[in-house]
Scaffold this active site. Structure first.
Site, PDB file in Angstrom:
ATOM      1  N   LYS A 110      10.636  27.629  -9.807  1.00 51.84           N
ATOM      2  CA  LYS A 110      10.246  28.911  -9.230  1.00 51.84           C
ATOM      3  C   LYS A 110      10.098  29.918 -10.344  1.00 51.84           C
ATOM      4  CE  LYS A 110       9.546  30.419  -4.969  1.00 51.84           C
ATOM      5  NZ  LYS A 110       9.163  29.680  -3.757  1.00 51.84           N
TER       6      LYS A 110
HETATM    7  P1  NAD Z   1       4.030  37.654   1.704  1.00 53.23           P
HETATM    8  O1  NAD Z   1       4.182  38.540   0.528  1.00 53.23           O
HETATM    9  O2  NAD Z   1       2.675  37.166   2.093  1.00 53.23           O
HETATM   10  O3  NAD Z   1       4.649  38.363   3.006  1.00 53.23           O
HETATM   11  C1  NAD Z   1       5.966  38.840   3.076  1.00 53.23           C
HETATM   12  C2  NAD Z   1       6.119  39.661   4.352  1.00 53.23           C
HETATM   13  O4  NAD Z   1       7.489  40.045   4.494  1.00 53.23           O
HETATM   14  C3  NAD Z   1       5.312  40.960   4.337  1.00 53.23           C
HETATM   15  O5  NAD Z   1       4.897  41.273   5.661  1.00 53.23           O
HETATM   16  C4  NAD Z   1       6.345  41.990   3.855  1.00 53.23           C
HETATM   17  O6  NAD Z   1       6.025  43.320   4.266  1.00 53.23           O
HETATM   18  C5  NAD Z   1       7.602  41.469   4.541  1.00 53.23           C
HETATM   19  N1  NAD Z   1       8.853  41.825   3.875  1.00 53.23           N
HETATM   20  C6  NAD Z   1       9.112  41.816   2.556  1.00 53.23           C
HETATM   21  N2  NAD Z   1      10.382  42.202   2.330  1.00 53.23           N
HETATM   22  C7  NAD Z   1      10.918  42.456   3.548  1.00 53.23           C
HETATM   23  C8  NAD Z   1      12.198  42.877   3.987  1.00 53.23           C
HETATM   24  N3  NAD Z   1      13.169  43.164   3.115  1.00 53.23           N
HETATM   25  N4  NAD Z   1      12.399  43.012   5.328  1.00 53.23           N
HETATM   26  C9  NAD Z   1      11.424  42.745   6.207  1.00 53.23           C
HETATM   27  N5  NAD Z   1      10.192  42.340   5.849  1.00 53.23           N
HETATM   28  C10 NAD Z   1       9.953  42.207   4.545  1.00 53.23           C
HETATM   29  O7  NAD Z   1       5.028  36.424   1.435  1.00 53.23           O
HETATM   30  P2  NAD Z   1       4.994  34.989   2.114  1.00 53.23           P
HETATM   31  O8  NAD Z   1       4.223  34.083   1.235  1.00 53.23           O
HETATM   32  O9  NAD Z   1       4.645  35.110   3.554  1.00 53.23           O
HETATM   33  O10 NAD Z   1       6.522  34.560   1.957  1.00 53.23           O
HETATM   34  C11 NAD Z   1       7.508  34.941   2.904  1.00 53.23           C
HETATM   35  C12 NAD Z   1       8.712  34.026   2.764  1.00 53.23           C
HETATM   36  O11 NAD Z   1       8.294  32.670   2.977  1.00 53.23           O
HETATM   37  C13 NAD Z   1       9.410  34.022   1.404  1.00 53.23           C
HETATM   38  O12 NAD Z   1      10.786  33.778   1.605  1.00 53.23           O
HETATM   39  C14 NAD Z   1       8.786  32.834   0.697  1.00 53.23           C
HETATM   40  O13 NAD Z   1       9.612  32.310  -0.319  1.00 53.23           O
HETATM   41  C15 NAD Z   1       8.675  31.874   1.865  1.00 53.23           C
HETATM   42  N6  NAD Z   1       7.705  30.783   1.705  1.00 53.23           N
HETATM   43  C16 NAD Z   1       6.393  31.038   1.457  1.00 53.23           C
HETATM   44  C17 NAD Z   1       5.499  29.981   1.365  1.00 53.23           C
HETATM   45  C18 NAD Z   1       4.015  30.191   1.195  1.00 53.23           C
HETATM   46  O14 NAD Z   1       3.274  29.199   1.245  1.00 53.23           O
HETATM   47  N7  NAD Z   1       3.535  31.401   1.038  1.00 53.23           N
HETATM   48  C19 NAD Z   1       5.956  28.652   1.474  1.00 53.23           C
HETATM   49  C20 NAD Z   1       7.307  28.427   1.722  1.00 53.23           C
HETATM   50  C21 NAD Z   1       8.160  29.505   1.847  1.00 53.23           C
END
Ligand code: NAD
Length: 420
Positions: A110
């Site tokens: 990561k």
């Molecule tokens: P992203 O940046 O596209 O979206 C994040 C969302 O969460 C946004 O709507 C943001 O406003 C909101 N957010 C951020 N901090 C916040 C908080 N403190 N409280 C409430 N809402 C909050 O990110 P993403 O890619 O959707 O990732 C979200 C989660 O999923 C992370 O934990 C990431 O590690 C995990 N994840 C992502 C992927 C992927 O393919 N993108 C895969 C596996 C896991």
């Protein structure tokens, strides 16, 4: 910022707490524990960048490789103002266990850069990205470490990463990164993959529990790649989505939200605020709604010992990494809540990242249907394997998923032996 803080909210401690339980249940030998509990390699770099106003700001960036036992390190890059080294370590280790749970041939890694991408211009973001990639280039490579998007990064950032790496290597090397735009060697189905995996796991859980999606309501925390697409996919399954939030707060409508309207609004304004069609709620309230399915899909440590007693959902599908703390796990178990743990629930993303890497290396691209069918097969099998492990060992789904993943990494580590 980077001191090791031992507390409920330290994600690396949270990862190790679950690892220790799984390792004890597996009866892992002590020599292996030491290897698998720690990260193989970590680097911290300074990233000096000329801002648009001509001043120079020095950002801090990390890349952590937890394990390369089963394949190249694999894992996203997070741009956030509060990202820190222990968080990146935890996220790297979770990638190791996740890749092993779905049995794709990758280890775990990561990266992170302390910055606020929402306050930076496109030019500043590009310069941070290119300088960060140049700084960690020696440990990257299609056979060494393959990044992907995470919070605060997207396909454009991956395109700059691919270009920087390719320019330095004087070669076209799309397999260096996944989550790229399609024209640059990205895979069909990658953008939707994590949210679709969340839906598939939830669908399997509903079947397992004898519940009908059409009778269910859901609340989704996070409206980014994972949150919004999980909501859309669950809606398509027949589930009524009554609440969704972003970092600024959420919207609630007991009759069901207009998700297509929300999607269009987010594309225009990048935040939920300003969209009518529901009552405003906070990010704490959304977690405590009386829904059947709760999908925390934003960030870590949102369900903790402080609010776990108030959680009313029957199923929690962890779209985010590490949304529940180890202390909260105990209460979730006592309450009989069916938790689909992060290392299974959000593994659809890395599964299709694996497909993207395979396609790039073959320079032969699959149809959306091929991607979706192969991914569904892996997610359904992995869900069944975790539930079966939980039943056989009488452990929670989370510990069962860790046992499945840790055991696969342990097997390979024993086979490879200790190089001296
Ligand atoms: P992203 O940046 O596209 O979206 C994040 C969302 O969460 C946004 O709507 C943001 O406003 C909101 N957010 C951020 N901090 C916040 C908080 N403190 N409280 C409430 N809402 C909050 O990110 P993403 O890619 O959707 O990732 C979200 C989660 O999923 C992370 O934990 C990431 O590690 C995990 N994840 C992502 C992927 C992927 O393919 N993108 C895969 C596996 C896991």
């Amino acid at each position: 910022m980077n001191q090791h803080v031992s507390s409920e909210d330290n994600p690396f401690d949270a990862m190790q707490a679950r690892f220790d339980l799984a390792a004890a249940r597996l009866g892992l030998e002590p020599n292996l524990l030491g290897i698998l509990r720690s990260c193989e390699r970590e680097i911290t770099i300074s990233i000096p960048v000329v801002l648009d106003d001509g001043s120079v700001k020095v950002f801090e960036g990390y890349r952590v490789q937890h394990s390369t036992a089963r394949g190249p390190a694999k894992g996203g890059i997070r741009y956030a103002s509060n990202v820190n080294r222990d968080e990146v370590r935890a996220l790297a280790a979770w990638m190791t266990w996740k890749c092993a749970v779905v049995n794709v041939p990758f280890g775990g890694g990561k990266g992170g850069v302390i910055c606020d991408p929402f306050k930076m211009s496109k030019g500043e973001l590009e310069r941070v990205t290119r300088r960060y990639v140049a700084g960690i280039m020696d440990i990257l490579g299609p056979d060494r470490d393959v990044p992907a998007p995470d919070m605060g990064t997207d396909g454009q950032v991956m395109a700059w990463l691919m270009d920087t790496y390719s320019m330095h290597n004087r070669a076209y090397l799309p397999a260096i990164v996944t989550g790229k735009p399609i024209g640059l060697g990205g895979s069909l189905g990658r953008i939707e993959a994590t949210g679709r995996g969340v839906m598939l796991c939830t669908r399997e859980a509903l079947k397992h529990l004898g519940m009908n999606p059409k009778d269910c309501t859901a609340a989704v925390q996070g409206a980014g790649n994972v949150g919004l697409i999980s909501a859309l996919q669950l809606h398509a399954l027949g589930v009524k989505i009554v609440a969704i939030s972003d970092v600024h707060g959420g919207l609630y409508n007991e009759k069901g939200l207009d998700l297509e309207g929300i999607k269009a609004h987010l594309q225009k304004s990048r935040k939920l605020d300003g969209f009518d069609g529901g009552t405003k709620i906070t990010n704490s309230e959304i977690l405590e709604l009386p829904v059947d399915i709760l999908v925390p899909a934003a960030t870590e440590n949102v369900i903790t010992s402080r609010n776990v007693e108030n959680i009313k959902a029957k199923i929690i599908t962890e779209g985010a990494n590490g949304p529940c703390t180890a202390n909260a796990d105990k209460v979730l178990d006592q309450k009989g809540i069916f938790v689909i743990p992060d290392i299974l629930a959000n593994a659809g993303g890395v599964t299709v990242s694996y497909f993207e890497w395979v396609q790039d290396r073959m320079a032969f691209f699959w149809t959306q249907k091929e991607v979706e069918d192969r991914m569904e097969h892996i997610m359904v099998e992995s869900f069944a394997a975790v539930v079966d492990m939980a039943r056989r060992f009488q452990v929670s789904n989370r510990i069962a998923a860790y046992m499945l993943g840790v055991n696969r990494v342990a097997d390979i580590t024993r086979m490879r032996g200790i190089y001296a």
